[in-house]
Motif scaffolding. Structure first.
Motif, PDB file in Angstrom:
ATOM      1  N   PHE A 304       0.784  -1.229   0.000  1.00  0.00           N
ATOM      2  CA  PHE A 304       0.000   0.000   0.000  1.00  0.00           C
ATOM      3  C   PHE A 304       0.820   1.284   0.000  1.00  0.00           C
ATOM      4  O   PHE A 304       0.288   2.354  -0.290  1.00  0.00           O
ATOM      5  CB  PHE A 304      -0.953   0.009   1.200  1.00  0.00           C
ATOM      6  CG  PHE A 304      -2.015  -1.045   1.116  1.00  0.00           C
ATOM      7  CD1 PHE A 304      -3.062  -0.918   0.213  1.00  0.00           C
ATOM      8  CD2 PHE A 304      -1.948  -2.183   1.893  1.00  0.00           C
ATOM      9  CE1 PHE A 304      -4.035  -1.900   0.103  1.00  0.00           C
ATOM     10  CE2 PHE A 304      -2.912  -3.175   1.800  1.00  0.00           C
ATOM     11  CZ  PHE A 304      -3.951  -3.037   0.899  1.00  0.00           C
ATOM     12  N   VAL A 305       2.112   1.214   0.324  1.00  0.00           N
ATOM     13  CA  VAL A 305       2.897   2.438   0.444  1.00  0.00           C
ATOM     14  C   VAL A 305       4.199   2.370  -0.355  1.00  0.00           C
ATOM     15  O   VAL A 305       4.396   3.114  -1.327  1.00  0.00           O
ATOM     16  CB  VAL A 305       3.204   2.752   1.930  1.00  0.00           C
ATOM     17  CG1 VAL A 305       4.014   4.039   2.043  1.00  0.00           C
ATOM     18  CG2 VAL A 305       1.922   2.878   2.739  1.00  0.00           C
ATOM     19  N   CYS A 306       5.103   1.496   0.045  1.00  0.00           N
ATOM     20  CA  CYS A 306       6.475   1.594  -0.441  1.00  0.00           C
ATOM     21  C   CYS A 306       6.651   1.134  -1.887  1.00  0.00           C
ATOM     22  O   CYS A 306       7.341   1.795  -2.672  1.00  0.00           O
ATOM     23  CB  CYS A 306       7.412   0.805   0.469  1.00  0.00           C
ATOM     24  SG  CYS A 306       7.456   1.447   2.154  1.00  0.00           S
ATOM     25  N   LEU A 307       6.059  -0.003  -2.249  1.00  0.00           N
ATOM     26  CA  LEU A 307       6.193  -0.449  -3.636  1.00  0.00           C
ATOM     27  C   LEU A 307       5.531   0.535  -4.598  1.00  0.00           C
ATOM     28  O   LEU A 307       6.143   0.909  -5.615  1.00  0.00           O
ATOM     29  CB  LEU A 307       5.633  -1.857  -3.805  1.00  0.00           C
ATOM     30  CG  LEU A 307       5.728  -2.442  -5.218  1.00  0.00           C
ATOM     31  CD1 LEU A 307       7.168  -2.457  -5.731  1.00  0.00           C
ATOM     32  CD2 LEU A 307       5.132  -3.851  -5.250  1.00  0.00           C
ATOM     33  N   PRO A 308       4.292   1.015  -4.330  1.00  0.00           N
ATOM     34  CA  PRO A 308       3.717   2.023  -5.235  1.00  0.00           C
ATOM     35  C   PRO A 308       4.553   3.290  -5.318  1.00  0.00           C
ATOM     36  O   PRO A 308       4.643   3.904  -6.388  1.00  0.00           O
ATOM     37  CB  PRO A 308       2.342   2.302  -4.615  1.00  0.00           C
ATOM     38  CG  PRO A 308       2.001   1.053  -3.870  1.00  0.00           C
ATOM     39  CD  PRO A 308       3.304   0.555  -3.334  1.00  0.00           C
ATOM     40  N   ASP A 309       5.181   3.688  -4.199  1.00  0.00           N
ATOM     41  CA  ASP A 309       6.049   4.871  -4.270  1.00  0.00           C
ATOM     42  C   ASP A 309       7.232   4.612  -5.182  1.00  0.00           C
ATOM     43  O   ASP A 309       7.559   5.427  -6.045  1.00  0.00           O
ATOM     44  CB  ASP A 309       6.544   5.242  -2.869  1.00  0.00           C
ATOM     45  CG  ASP A 309       7.570   6.365  -2.918  1.00  0.00           C
ATOM     46  OD1 ASP A 309       7.225   7.451  -3.406  1.00  0.00           O
ATOM     47  OD2 ASP A 309       8.712   6.131  -2.505  1.00  0.00           O
ATOM     48  N   GLY A 310       7.890   3.462  -5.010  1.00  0.00           N
ATOM     49  CA  GLY A 310       9.032   3.150  -5.860  1.00  0.00           C
ATOM     50  C   GLY A 310       8.656   3.047  -7.323  1.00  0.00           C
ATOM     51  O   GLY A 310       9.422   3.453  -8.206  1.00  0.00           O
ATOM     52  N   MET A 311       7.469   2.533  -7.593  1.00  0.00           N
ATOM     53  CA  MET A 311       7.018   2.363  -8.978  1.00  0.00           C
ATOM     54  C   MET A 311       6.534   3.665  -9.604  1.00  0.00           C
ATOM     55  O   MET A 311       6.270   3.714 -10.799  1.00  0.00           O
ATOM     56  CB  MET A 311       5.893   1.327  -9.019  1.00  0.00           C
ATOM     57  CG  MET A 311       6.320  -0.074  -8.610  1.00  0.00           C
ATOM     58  SD  MET A 311       7.266  -0.927  -9.887  1.00  0.00           S
ATOM     59  CE  MET A 311       5.931  -1.445 -10.983  1.00  0.00           C
TER      60      MET A 311
END
Length: 374
Positions: A304-311
């Motif tokens: 919900f937070v870190c992977l979407p930010d990185g992507m």
């Protein structure tokens, strides 16, 4: 058939407990953001009308929240009576967890962080379909502040002792005039803790998120270390060359779209032989089903937070929160570091510390992106 029914009943019970946990989390988010917990902690027990007056909220909603909190066991009923006359109190242990921003038990910020994902869910679902992303900036201040405030007590209370237990790192930090680079500094709490713990240091915090850098400057002023903590909105490509004696990356490598490029830039910014200390999640060495609570929590942050930010900034490595040790080693070696060592720091929250070393100045900086709302 009976076994299937029993299994289904167990799954249904687990989902129901998750629903109840979600209700608790959202009600904690409400109590935190509306000031209800802090009023009960600082001003004492209250009726619904009193709490509403103190916090400029509506008494009917205050009453419903107070009753819900008592039913779920977070508040106690201080005085029985009619609905209007019933008085509620916040027990000291609950007050510590939900209002004491200096306590290692302070967990209200995580309700704030996950609560911030609610408005972003349509964008998250679209990202899941298309491979896009949702940045920390898009999640907004609740997420940014929640992450920073959740980590703050660990930097304040435990970082100095943790680093003192690693003699080769401690010795560098105790050298007068040492220059420290804090990459992805976020709200600056890690930089401030380093400056307070090692008075002879100069700390340079860099981050791509302008609101976080503004917050870091205010925090440093309030802490009285602004003369030794400088914060800049900076891309990794703009780091000065060879000027730092040690660098830190606190809980931010897994957020980086291009971690190899950023690590290479940090390597170039270090003087020859200077180390980079990385603090990141203490996840298991490899994936296995039925993971422990830490794995479950970190996959939640990642999804919900870190992977979407990185992507959200392509091209992206798509690391996510669950960055295992082997993944960090691969990034480090690709960036020109020659060794990755797990440091003997234990019982430090959710995190593991690594030391990355190299034998030379490393490759030239490449445009990167480093941010952590710490």
């Amino acid at each position: 058939m009976d076994a299937d029914r029993d299994t289904a009943a167990a799954v249904a019970d687990r989902v129901l407990q998750a629903v109840l946990g979600t209700v608790d989390l959202l009600s904690i988010f409400a109590g935190d953001r509306l000031g209800w917990y802090r009023s009960l902690a600082h001003d004492g027990p209250a009726t619904a009308a009193q709490l509403a007056e103190r916090t400029a909220t509506h008494p009917r909603y205050a009453r419903e929240w107070l009753e819900q909190q008592a039913v779920t066991g977070l508040l106690t009923v201080h005085r029985e009576g009619s609905a209007e006359g019933r008085m509620f109190a916040l027990p000291p242990a609950v007050a510590e967890v939900l209002t004491d921003e200096h306590s290692l038990n302070y967990l209200a910020p995580f309700a704030r962080l996950f609560g911030a994902t609610g408005p972003a869910l349509p964008r998250l679902f679209e990202a899941y379909r298309t491979g896009g992303g949702v940045s920390w900036d898009e999640l907004g201040d609740n997420a940014r502040e929640g992450q920073a405030e959740g980590n703050r007590p660990w930097y304040q209370h435990r970082l100095a002792d943790a680093l003192a237990g690693v003699p080769e790192v401690d010795a560098v930090l105790r050298t007068s005039g040492v220059r420290i680079l804090d990459i992805g500094c976020g709200a600056g709490w890690s930089s401030i803790a380093l400056a307070e713990s090692y008075p002879g240091t100069q700390v340079q915090g860099v981050d791509i998120d302008a609101p976080s850098v503004r917050t870091a400057r205010r925090n440093a002023e309030a802490a009285g270390v602004a003369d030794r903590c400088e914060f800049t909105v900076t891309d990794a490509a703009q780091l000065p060359e060879g000027g730092f004696d040690i660098a830190f990356a606190f809980e931010c490598v897994h957020d980086m779209p291009r971690p190899v490029e950023v690590l290479a830039a940090v390597r170039r910014a270090l003087r020859p032989g200077a180390p980079l200390v990385v603090m990141d999640e203490a996840v298991a060495q490899e994936f296995t089903p039925h993971g422990d609570d830490l794995e479950r929590l970190m996959y939640g942050f990642s999804l919900f937070v870190c992977l979407p930010d990185g992507m959200s900034s392509p091209p992206s490595a798509g690391t996510g929160t669950v960055m295992r040790q082997q993944t960090l080693q691969e990034y480090a070696f690709a960036a020109g570091f020659t060794s990755v060592e797990v440091l003997p720091i234990e019982d430090f929250g959710f995190w593991r510390f690594y030391r990355l070393d190299c034998g030379g100045a490393g490759p030239a900086p490449v445009a990167g992106r480093a941010h952590s709302p710490r």
